[in-house]
Design an enzyme around this catalytic site. Structure first.
Site, PDB file in Angstrom:
ATOM      1  N   VAL A 260      -0.589 -20.068  11.785  1.00 14.21           N
ATOM      2  CA  VAL A 260      -1.277 -18.983  12.230  1.00 14.21           C
ATOM      3  C   VAL A 260      -0.428 -17.620  12.584  1.00 14.21           C
ATOM      4  O   VAL A 260      -0.819 -16.607  12.897  1.00 14.21           O
ATOM      5  CB  VAL A 260      -2.045 -19.451  13.586  1.00 14.21           C
TER       6      VAL A 260
ATOM      7  N   THR B  42      10.750 -11.098   6.225  1.00 10.15           N
ATOM      8  CA  THR B  42      10.326 -12.617   6.798  1.00 10.15           C
ATOM      9  C   THR B  42      10.348 -12.512   8.305  1.00 10.15           C
ATOM     10  O   THR B  42      10.873 -11.902   9.185  1.00 10.15           O
ATOM     11  CB  THR B  42      11.757 -13.429   6.680  1.00 10.15           C
TER      12      THR B  42
ATOM     13  N   ASP C 152      11.124 -14.650  10.341  1.00 10.03           N
ATOM     14  CA  ASP C 152      12.042 -15.237  10.924  1.00 10.03           C
ATOM     15  C   ASP C 152      13.264 -14.303  11.605  1.00 10.03           C
ATOM     16  O   ASP C 152      13.937 -14.607  12.589  1.00 10.03           O
ATOM     17  CB  ASP C 152      12.756 -16.320  10.089  1.00 10.03           C
TER      18      ASP C 152
ATOM     19  N   ARG D 183      12.847 -21.364  10.725  1.00 11.59           N
ATOM     20  CA  ARG D 183      13.724 -22.322   9.861  1.00 11.59           C
ATOM     21  C   ARG D 183      15.186 -22.545  10.402  1.00 11.59           C
ATOM     22  O   ARG D 183      15.460 -23.642  10.792  1.00 11.59           O
ATOM     23  CB  ARG D 183      13.530 -22.111   8.539  1.00 11.59           C
TER      24      ARG D 183
ATOM     25  N   ARG E 180       0.828   3.955  -3.114  1.00 12.25           N
ATOM     26  CA  ARG E 180       0.457   5.294  -2.542  1.00 12.25           C
ATOM     27  C   ARG E 180       1.860   6.574  -2.894  1.00 12.25           C
ATOM     28  O   ARG E 180       1.787   7.404  -3.517  1.00 12.25           O
ATOM     29  CB  ARG E 180      -0.040   5.630  -1.311  1.00 12.25           C
TER      30      ARG E 180
ATOM     31  N   GLY F 197      15.844 -15.734   0.429  1.00 12.78           N
ATOM     32  CA  GLY F 197      15.687 -16.295  -1.019  1.00 12.78           C
ATOM     33  C   GLY F 197      15.362 -15.236  -2.144  1.00 12.78           C
ATOM     34  O   GLY F 197      15.790 -15.012  -3.098  1.00 12.78           O
TER      35      GLY F 197
ATOM     36  N   ARG G  84       0.475 -29.572  33.781  1.00  9.51           N
ATOM     37  CA  ARG G  84       1.250 -30.012  32.633  1.00  9.51           C
ATOM     38  C   ARG G  84       2.531 -29.425  32.064  1.00  9.51           C
ATOM     39  O   ARG G  84       2.556 -27.909  32.489  1.00  9.51           O
ATOM     40  CB  ARG G  84       0.518 -30.283  31.237  1.00  9.51           C
TER      41      ARG G  84
ATOM     42  N   ARG H 255       0.893  -1.268   0.017  1.00  4.82           N
ATOM     43  CA  ARG H 255      -0.057   0.004  -0.022  1.00  4.82           C
ATOM     44  C   ARG H 255       0.976   1.173  -0.122  1.00  4.82           C
ATOM     45  O   ARG H 255       0.642   2.311  -0.610  1.00  4.82           O
ATOM     46  CB  ARG H 255      -0.804   0.109   1.254  1.00  4.82           C
TER      47      ARG H 255
HETATM   48  O1  F6P Z   1      10.992 -18.193   6.054  1.00  5.20           O
HETATM   49  C1  F6P Z   1       9.999 -17.825   7.068  1.00  5.20           C
HETATM   50  C2  F6P Z   1       9.016 -19.168   7.453  1.00  5.20           C
HETATM   51  O2  F6P Z   1       8.157 -18.641   8.059  1.00  5.20           O
HETATM   52  C3  F6P Z   1       9.823 -20.298   8.511  1.00  5.20           C
HETATM   53  O3  F6P Z   1      10.010 -19.968   9.766  1.00  5.20           O
HETATM   54  C4  F6P Z   1       9.174 -21.500   7.949  1.00  5.20           C
HETATM   55  O4  F6P Z   1       9.937 -22.458   7.939  1.00  5.20           O
HETATM   56  C5  F6P Z   1       8.580 -21.134   6.608  1.00  5.20           C
HETATM   57  O5  F6P Z   1       8.560 -19.764   6.489  1.00  5.20           O
HETATM   58  C6  F6P Z   1       7.385 -22.004   6.224  1.00  5.20           C
HETATM   59  O6  F6P Z   1       7.355 -21.707   4.874  1.00  5.20           O
HETATM   60  P1  F6P Z   1       6.210 -22.250   4.091  1.00  5.20           P
HETATM   61  O7  F6P Z   1       4.606 -21.863   4.500  1.00  5.20           O
HETATM   62  O8  F6P Z   1       6.491 -22.389   2.702  1.00  5.20           O
HETATM   63  O9  F6P Z   1       6.124 -23.966   4.575  1.00  5.20           O
END
Ligand code: F6P
Length: 314
Positions: free
Chosen positions: A237, A110, A112, A156, A10, A89, A147, A6
Site C-alpha cells: 500500500v 524509488t 526507499d 530494503r 508532453r 538496478g 498496546r 506525462r
Molecule cells: O526498492 C523499493 C522497494 O519498495 C523496497 O523497499 C521493497 O523491498 C521492494 O521495492 C519491494 O519490491 P517488490 O514489489 O518487487 O517485492
C-alpha cells in the site's frame, strides 16, 4: 512514475519529438513492446500512482547478451534517446546502455530514497504520506488497548522511510539497518512509558533490518514488556498512494528536465534535486555509492527522544 511519464511525453511533443513508451520495463524493451505516447494517453496521469506502462524485474537484461539485444531493438525502432525511471538496478542498467553508446538520462524512482546524489526520489513523499496516515490510524487501537505496535515499512537496505515516519508520526522507536538495534533499550523505553502514563507505543521497523519486523516483535515480547505487542506489515500500500503535490511537481520537473537534457546532448546522467534545485549528475558519480541518512534527521530524532539503537562501527 505516471506524472513523470506525462511530463516527458508532453515536453517531448512540445519540443517536436516523437515519444514512445516501453511497456513492462527492460523486459518489454527486450520483447519490443513499444507504445506511441501522445497528450491524450497521458491525460490525467499526473494524479495516478504507479506506472501505466507497467514494469518488471528482468534478470536477462543484467547479462551482456540482454543489453546487446536491447540495443538492437532500440535501433530497429529508430530510438535516439532513452529515459529510464527507477532505482539503483534500473539506473545501473541505464548506465550499461549508455556505456554501449546510447543516449540515456535517468530519473530517480524509488521510494526507499537510497539513490546517492539526489535529496529526493520520485514517490518518496507520497509513500511517507501514506505511511503516516496508516500509522496515525494504528494509534487508535494502540491507545485504546494499551498496546505496543511494531509496524514494518518498506526500505530494503535503507531506513529513510522508517526514520522520517517515526519523526512525523510521533512514534517512539525506529529500527533501521543503519543502526544496531538494542532490544534492552527498546524494552526500557516501553517500560518507562508504560509506567509514566503513556501506555501505548509505536515502533517502526525498516523491512531491511535483519530478521524483519516479525523477529523484532518476538524479541520485544521475550523482553517481557508489560503490554501486548502486535505486528502490522504495511507492505505494498506504501507504493499506491495518490501522488502528493510535492511528488507531482518533482516528477514533472524531472521529466521535463530529462527531455531538455537529451536534446542538449547530455547523456549518461541522472536528474537530481539538490537543495531544491534540479541538477544532472553523472551515473559514474552516483551509482555504486552508498547514500547515508541525513545527519540532521538523525540528530533531530535523538533530540526529540526517539530511540534509534546503537551506531554501527564502520
Ligand atoms: O526498492 C523499493 C522497494 O519498495 C523496497 O523497499 C521493497 O523491498 C521492494 O521495492 C519491494 O519490491 P517488490 O514489489 O518487487 O517485492
Amino acid at each position: 512514475m505516471n506524472p513523470a511519464i506525462r511530463s516527458i511525453t508532453r515536453a517531448g511533443i512540445n519540443q517536436g519529438l516523437e515519444v514512445l513508451g516501453i511497456r513492462n520495463g527492460y523486459q518489454g524493451l527486450l520483447d519490443d513492446e513499444f507504445l506511441p505516447l501522445d497528450n491524450h494517453i497521458v491525460s490525467g496521469r499526473v494524479r495516478d500512482a504507479g506506472t501505466f506502462l507497467q514494469t518488471s524485474r528482468c534478470p536477462e537484461f543484467r547479462e551482456e547478451s540482454g543489453q546487446l539485444k536491447a540495443l538492437e531493438v532500440l535501433k530497429k525502432n529508430r530510438i535516439d534517446g532513452l529515459i529510464v525511471i527507477g532505482g539503483d538496478g534500473s539506473l545501473t542498467g541505464a548506465r550499461a546502455l549508455h556505456r554501449r553508446g546510447l543516449s540515456v538520462i535517468g530519473l530517480p524512482g524509488t521510494i526507499d530514497n537510497d539513490l546517492f546524489g539526489t535529496d529526493m526520489g520520485i514517490g518518496v513523499d507520497t509513500a511517507l504520506n501514506t505511511i503516516i496516515s496508516l500509522v496515525d490510524m494504528i494509534r487508535a487501537t494502540a491507545a485504546s488497548h494499551r498496546r505496543c505496535f511494531v509496524v514494518e515499512v518498506m526500505g530494503r537496505g535503507s531506513g529513510y522511510l522508517a526514520l522520517m515516519a517515526t519523526i512525523s508520526t510521533g512514534s517512539q522507536v525506529a529500527v533501521i539497518p543503519e543502526f544496531r538495534m538494542n532490544i534492552a533499550k527498546i524494552a526500557q523505553v516501553l517500560h518507562n512509558r508504560f509506567n509514566n502514563r503513556h501506555n501505548n507505543s509505536v515502533i517502526l521497523v525498516a523491512e531491511g533490518v535483519c530478521g524483519g519486523a516479525e523477529f523484532m516483535q518476538r524479541l520485544i515480547e521475550i523482553g517481557k514488556v508489560e503490554q501486548e505487542v502486535r505486528l502490522t506489515v504495511l507492505g505494498h500500500v506504501q507504493r499506491g498512494g495518490t501522488p502528493t503535490h510535492y511528488d507531482r511537481l518533482l516528477a514533472s520537473r524531472m521529466g521535463e528536465m530529462a527531455v531538455l537534457a537529451l536534446l542538449s546532448g547530455e547523456r549518461g546522467s541522472m536528474v537530481a534535486t539538490v537543495n531544491g534545485r534540479m541538477q544532472l549528475r553523472d551515473f559514474d558519480d552516483i551509482l555504486d555509492r552508498r547514500k547515508g541518512l541525513p545527519g540532521d534527521a538523525i540528530r533531530l530524532a535523538r533530540n526529540i527522544g526517539i530511540e534509534l539503537g546503537d551506531v554501527v562501527e564502520s
